[in-house]
Write a protein that holds these residues in place. Structure first.
Motif, PDB file in Angstrom:
ATOM      1  N   ALA A 280      30.608  54.972  44.908  1.00 14.53           N
ATOM      2  CA  ALA A 280      31.262  55.045  43.279  1.00 14.53           C
ATOM      3  C   ALA A 280      32.788  55.497  43.546  1.00 14.53           C
ATOM      4  O   ALA A 280      33.467  55.220  42.516  1.00 14.53           O
ATOM      5  CB  ALA A 280      30.385  56.023  42.918  1.00 14.53           C
ATOM      6  N   GLU A 281      33.159  56.178  44.446  1.00 11.89           N
ATOM      7  CA  GLU A 281      34.384  56.964  44.407  1.00 11.89           C
ATOM      8  C   GLU A 281      35.571  55.383  44.575  1.00 11.89           C
ATOM      9  O   GLU A 281      36.676  55.636  44.508  1.00 11.89           O
ATOM     10  CB  GLU A 281      34.605  57.811  45.554  1.00 11.89           C
ATOM     11  N   PHE A 282      34.752  54.610  45.556  1.00  8.29           N
ATOM     12  CA  PHE A 282      35.912  53.508  45.717  1.00  8.29           C
ATOM     13  C   PHE A 282      36.282  52.777  44.563  1.00  8.29           C
ATOM     14  O   PHE A 282      37.359  51.996  44.536  1.00  8.29           O
ATOM     15  CB  PHE A 282      34.794  52.453  46.626  1.00  8.29           C
ATOM     16  N   LYS A 283      35.595  52.997  43.290  1.00  7.50           N
ATOM     17  CA  LYS A 283      36.279  52.331  42.160  1.00  7.50           C
ATOM     18  C   LYS A 283      37.877  52.902  41.992  1.00  7.50           C
ATOM     19  O   LYS A 283      38.420  52.257  41.360  1.00  7.50           O
ATOM     20  CB  LYS A 283      35.508  53.025  40.965  1.00  7.50           C
ATOM     21  N   HIS A 284      38.081  53.831  42.684  1.00  8.78           N
ATOM     22  CA  HIS A 284      39.621  54.569  42.482  1.00  8.78           C
ATOM     23  C   HIS A 284      40.304  54.004  43.792  1.00  8.78           C
ATOM     24  O   HIS A 284      41.511  54.579  43.787  1.00  8.78           O
ATOM     25  CB  HIS A 284      39.592  55.900  42.247  1.00  8.78           C
ATOM     26  N   ALA A 285      39.958  53.147  44.488  1.00  6.94           N
ATOM     27  CA  ALA A 285      40.509  52.801  45.670  1.00  6.94           C
ATOM     28  C   ALA A 285      41.844  52.073  45.370  1.00  6.94           C
ATOM     29  O   ALA A 285      42.069  51.565  44.349  1.00  6.94           O
ATOM     30  CB  ALA A 285      39.820  51.744  46.363  1.00  6.94           C
ATOM     31  N   THR A 286      42.894  52.448  46.274  1.00  3.71           N
ATOM     32  CA  THR A 286      44.385  51.863  45.753  1.00  3.71           C
ATOM     33  C   THR A 286      44.408  50.352  46.498  1.00  3.71           C
ATOM     34  O   THR A 286      43.576  49.916  47.338  1.00  3.71           O
ATOM     35  CB  THR A 286      45.493  52.818  46.244  1.00  3.71           C
ATOM     36  N   ARG A 287      45.423  49.678  45.795  1.00  2.00           N
ATOM     37  CA  ARG A 287      45.873  48.421  46.560  1.00  2.00           C
ATOM     38  C   ARG A 287      45.845  48.440  47.930  1.00  2.00           C
ATOM     39  O   ARG A 287      45.414  47.395  48.955  1.00  2.00           O
ATOM     40  CB  ARG A 287      47.009  47.890  45.823  1.00  2.00           C
ATOM     41  N   GLY A 288      46.539  49.542  48.648  1.00  6.77           N
ATOM     42  CA  GLY A 288      46.633  49.657  50.076  1.00  6.77           C
ATOM     43  C   GLY A 288      45.460  49.851  50.693  1.00  6.77           C
ATOM     44  O   GLY A 288      45.044  49.312  51.855  1.00  6.77           O
ATOM     45  N   ASN A 289      44.607  50.812  50.248  1.00  7.41           N
ATOM     46  CA  ASN A 289      43.198  50.886  50.741  1.00  7.41           C
ATOM     47  C   ASN A 289      42.549  49.545  50.941  1.00  7.41           C
ATOM     48  O   ASN A 289      41.758  49.307  51.937  1.00  7.41           O
ATOM     49  CB  ASN A 289      42.157  51.730  49.621  1.00  7.41           C
ATOM     50  N   ILE A 290      42.489  48.616  49.486  1.00  8.72           N
ATOM     51  CA  ILE A 290      41.907  47.503  49.814  1.00  8.72           C
ATOM     52  C   ILE A 290      42.369  46.596  50.876  1.00  8.72           C
ATOM     53  O   ILE A 290      41.699  45.738  51.773  1.00  8.72           O
ATOM     54  CB  ILE A 290      41.922  46.689  48.509  1.00  8.72           C
ATOM     55  N   ARG A 291      43.900  46.455  50.765  1.00 10.37           N
ATOM     56  CA  ARG A 291      44.338  45.475  51.952  1.00 10.37           C
ATOM     57  C   ARG A 291      44.217  46.180  53.299  1.00 10.37           C
ATOM     58  O   ARG A 291      43.826  45.290  54.258  1.00 10.37           O
ATOM     59  CB  ARG A 291      45.994  45.875  51.714  1.00 10.37           C
ATOM     60  N   MET A 292      43.975  47.424  53.559  1.00  6.99           N
ATOM     61  CA  MET A 292      43.594  48.049  55.040  1.00  6.99           C
ATOM     62  C   MET A 292      42.344  47.538  55.375  1.00  6.99           C
ATOM     63  O   MET A 292      42.236  47.448  56.650  1.00  6.99           O
ATOM     64  CB  MET A 292      43.673  49.473  54.976  1.00  6.99           C
ATOM     65  N   LEU A 293      41.562  47.590  54.415  1.00 11.69           N
ATOM     66  CA  LEU A 293      40.014  47.593  54.718  1.00 11.69           C
ATOM     67  C   LEU A 293      39.864  45.904  54.879  1.00 11.69           C
ATOM     68  O   LEU A 293      38.754  45.416  55.562  1.00 11.69           O
ATOM     69  CB  LEU A 293      39.062  48.001  53.662  1.00 11.69           C
ATOM     70  N   ASN A 294      40.696  44.940  54.209  1.00 12.81           N
ATOM     71  CA  ASN A 294      40.414  43.484  54.385  1.00 12.81           C
ATOM     72  C   ASN A 294      41.916  42.915  54.671  1.00 12.81           C
ATOM     73  O   ASN A 294      42.389  42.228  53.845  1.00 12.81           O
ATOM     74  CB  ASN A 294      40.018  43.103  52.961  1.00 12.81           C
ATOM     75  N   PRO A 295      42.058  43.107  55.861  1.00 14.21           N
ATOM     76  CA  PRO A 295      43.400  42.249  56.312  1.00 14.21           C
ATOM     77  C   PRO A 295      43.349  40.847  56.293  1.00 14.21           C
ATOM     78  O   PRO A 295      44.612  40.434  56.380  1.00 14.21           O
ATOM     79  CB  PRO A 295      43.710  42.852  58.009  1.00 14.21           C
ATOM     80  N   ARG A 296      42.246  40.148  56.458  1.00 16.40           N
ATOM     81  CA  ARG A 296      42.423  38.878  56.234  1.00 16.40           C
ATOM     82  C   ARG A 296      42.448  38.219  54.846  1.00 16.40           C
ATOM     83  O   ARG A 296      42.472  37.047  54.727  1.00 16.40           O
ATOM     84  CB  ARG A 296      41.184  38.160  57.034  1.00 16.40           C
ATOM     85  N   TRP A 297      42.023  38.829  53.911  1.00 15.21           N
ATOM     86  CA  TRP A 297      42.285  38.386  52.463  1.00 15.21           C
ATOM     87  C   TRP A 297      43.548  38.079  52.034  1.00 15.21           C
ATOM     88  O   TRP A 297      44.528  38.546  52.303  1.00 15.21           O
ATOM     89  CB  TRP A 297      41.726  39.533  51.463  1.00 15.21           C
ATOM     90  N   ASP A 298      43.571  36.886  51.189  1.00 12.23           N
ATOM     91  CA  ASP A 298      44.694  36.318  50.406  1.00 12.23           C
ATOM     92  C   ASP A 298      45.042  37.505  49.353  1.00 12.23           C
ATOM     93  O   ASP A 298      44.236  38.359  48.931  1.00 12.23           O
ATOM     94  CB  ASP A 298      44.438  34.986  49.556  1.00 12.23           C
ATOM     95  N   GLU A 299      46.503  37.486  49.143  1.00  9.58           N
ATOM     96  CA  GLU A 299      47.033  38.423  48.204  1.00  9.58           C
ATOM     97  C   GLU A 299      46.165  38.390  46.929  1.00  9.58           C
ATOM     98  O   GLU A 299      45.853  39.216  46.120  1.00  9.58           O
ATOM     99  CB  GLU A 299      48.264  38.287  47.741  1.00  9.58           C
ATOM    100  N   GLU A 300      45.756  37.286  46.298  1.00  8.69           N
ATOM    101  CA  GLU A 300      45.191  36.986  45.198  1.00  8.69           C
ATOM    102  C   GLU A 300      43.817  37.784  45.245  1.00  8.69           C
ATOM    103  O   GLU A 300      43.408  38.402  44.327  1.00  8.69           O
ATOM    104  CB  GLU A 300      44.895  35.588  44.827  1.00  8.69           C
ATOM    105  N   ASP A 301      43.096  37.453  46.390  1.00  9.77           N
ATOM    106  CA  ASP A 301      41.579  38.472  46.489  1.00  9.77           C
ATOM    107  C   ASP A 301      41.959  39.901  46.332  1.00  9.77           C
ATOM    108  O   ASP A 301      41.230  40.565  45.856  1.00  9.77           O
ATOM    109  CB  ASP A 301      41.256  38.022  47.784  1.00  9.77           C
ATOM    110  N   VAL A 302      43.167  40.510  46.857  1.00  2.54           N
ATOM    111  CA  VAL A 302      43.446  41.735  46.725  1.00  2.54           C
ATOM    112  C   VAL A 302      43.629  41.997  45.366  1.00  2.54           C
ATOM    113  O   VAL A 302      43.072  43.310  44.854  1.00  2.54           O
ATOM    114  CB  VAL A 302      44.617  42.250  47.737  1.00  2.54           C
ATOM    115  N   ASP A 303      44.369  41.386  44.432  1.00  4.59           N
ATOM    116  CA  ASP A 303      44.683  41.546  43.098  1.00  4.59           C
ATOM    117  C   ASP A 303      43.349  41.644  42.335  1.00  4.59           C
ATOM    118  O   ASP A 303      43.108  42.417  41.460  1.00  4.59           O
ATOM    119  CB  ASP A 303      45.611  40.360  42.524  1.00  4.59           C
ATOM    120  N   ILE A 304      42.409  40.665  42.603  1.00  7.26           N
ATOM    121  CA  ILE A 304      41.110  40.386  42.043  1.00  7.26           C
ATOM    122  C   ILE A 304      40.134  41.757  42.245  1.00  7.26           C
ATOM    123  O   ILE A 304      39.562  42.190  41.376  1.00  7.26           O
ATOM    124  CB  ILE A 304      40.443  39.222  42.413  1.00  7.26           C
ATOM    125  N   GLU A 305      40.408  42.243  43.542  1.00  4.65           N
ATOM    126  CA  GLU A 305      39.597  43.397  43.951  1.00  4.65           C
ATOM    127  C   GLU A 305      40.113  44.499  43.046  1.00  4.65           C
ATOM    128  O   GLU A 305      39.197  45.354  42.496  1.00  4.65           O
ATOM    129  CB  GLU A 305      39.637  43.700  45.352  1.00  4.65           C
TER     130      GLU A 305
END
Length: 233
Positions: free
Chosen positions: A124-149
């Protein structure tokens, strides 16, 4: 409840795409068009509490309700159905009623090992994840996927995570496949470890692994994911 949907293609054959927790139809942004190129009408849902679909109380988000929504939204005509993570669990609970010719479970959440250092509150708390958190956890994602997340987290009702507490550490995998079924796994899969994968084979599922891919396989390694579907789409 009928769910919000997004469609790629106009083919006569229908492919149903069901996302996992915290996501919505946009997690299939590359898979949908690829299936359309193969002649499918690829229809991705937003599960309740996600994307543009309706919200509810915590009790409305249990997997059985999610499964009922799939049946309400797709009363007939699905050729192949995909379910990722929580979407895989919901699909497995609906698949006998949906009656697709084939089902593909993508790293399905058939065991929610919430007692192993992971809690629903953490989800539930991951709702407030930052873009940096998302990028760190998913280093292989395209930038568009980070934006979508970032966008899908903002649209997500985190109460849907807390509804999963009663399902912790239960084996929710089907005793046998209701239709011809493929399970595509991450490498390694935390939801379906090697012993559980072997058990699924004994139960009658075909199991394939996308080497090196994380949990959201279709975003981590799109080409590897599509290759894993050889003979199924």
């Amino acid at each position: 409840m009928r769910l919000h949907t997004h469609t790629w293609g106009t083919g006569d054959r229908v492919a149903l795409l069901v996302h996992g927790i915290m996501a919505d139809h946009r997690t299939w942004r590359r898979v949908g068009p690829a299936l359309a190129d193969l002649g499918y009408r690829a229809v991705a849902v937003d599960l309740r509490g996600h994307g543009a679909s309706a919200r509810g109380e915590r009790a409305d988000y249990v997997p059985e309700r999610l499964a009922d929504d799939l049946v309400d939204t797709f009363p007939d005509g699905v050729e192949v159905a995909f379910g990722h993570s929580l979407g895989g669990l919901a699909l497995s609970l609906a698949v006998e009623r949906l009656a697709p010719q084939r089902a593909v479970y993508v790293d399905p959440a058939w065991r929610l090992a919430l007692g192993e250092g992971v809690s629903v509150d953490m989800f539930a708390e991951f709702k407030h994840a930052t873009r940096g958190n998302i990028r760190m956890l998913n280093p292989r994602w395209d930038e568009e996927d980070v934006d979508i997340e970032v966008a899908t987290l903002a649209a997500w009702d985190e109460e849907s995570a807390r509804a999963l507490t009663p399902y912790s550490d239960r084996d929710l995998a089907p005793a046998s496949p209701a239709v011809k079924s493929l399970v595509v796994l991450a490498d390694p899969s935390t939801l379906v470890p090697a012993r559980a994968a072997a058990d699924l084979v004994e139960r009658g599922f075909e199991v394939r692994t996308v080497k090196g891919a994380g949990h959201t396989i279709q975003r981590d390694d799109f080409d590897g994911f599509m290759a894993s579907l050889d003979g199924w789409v």
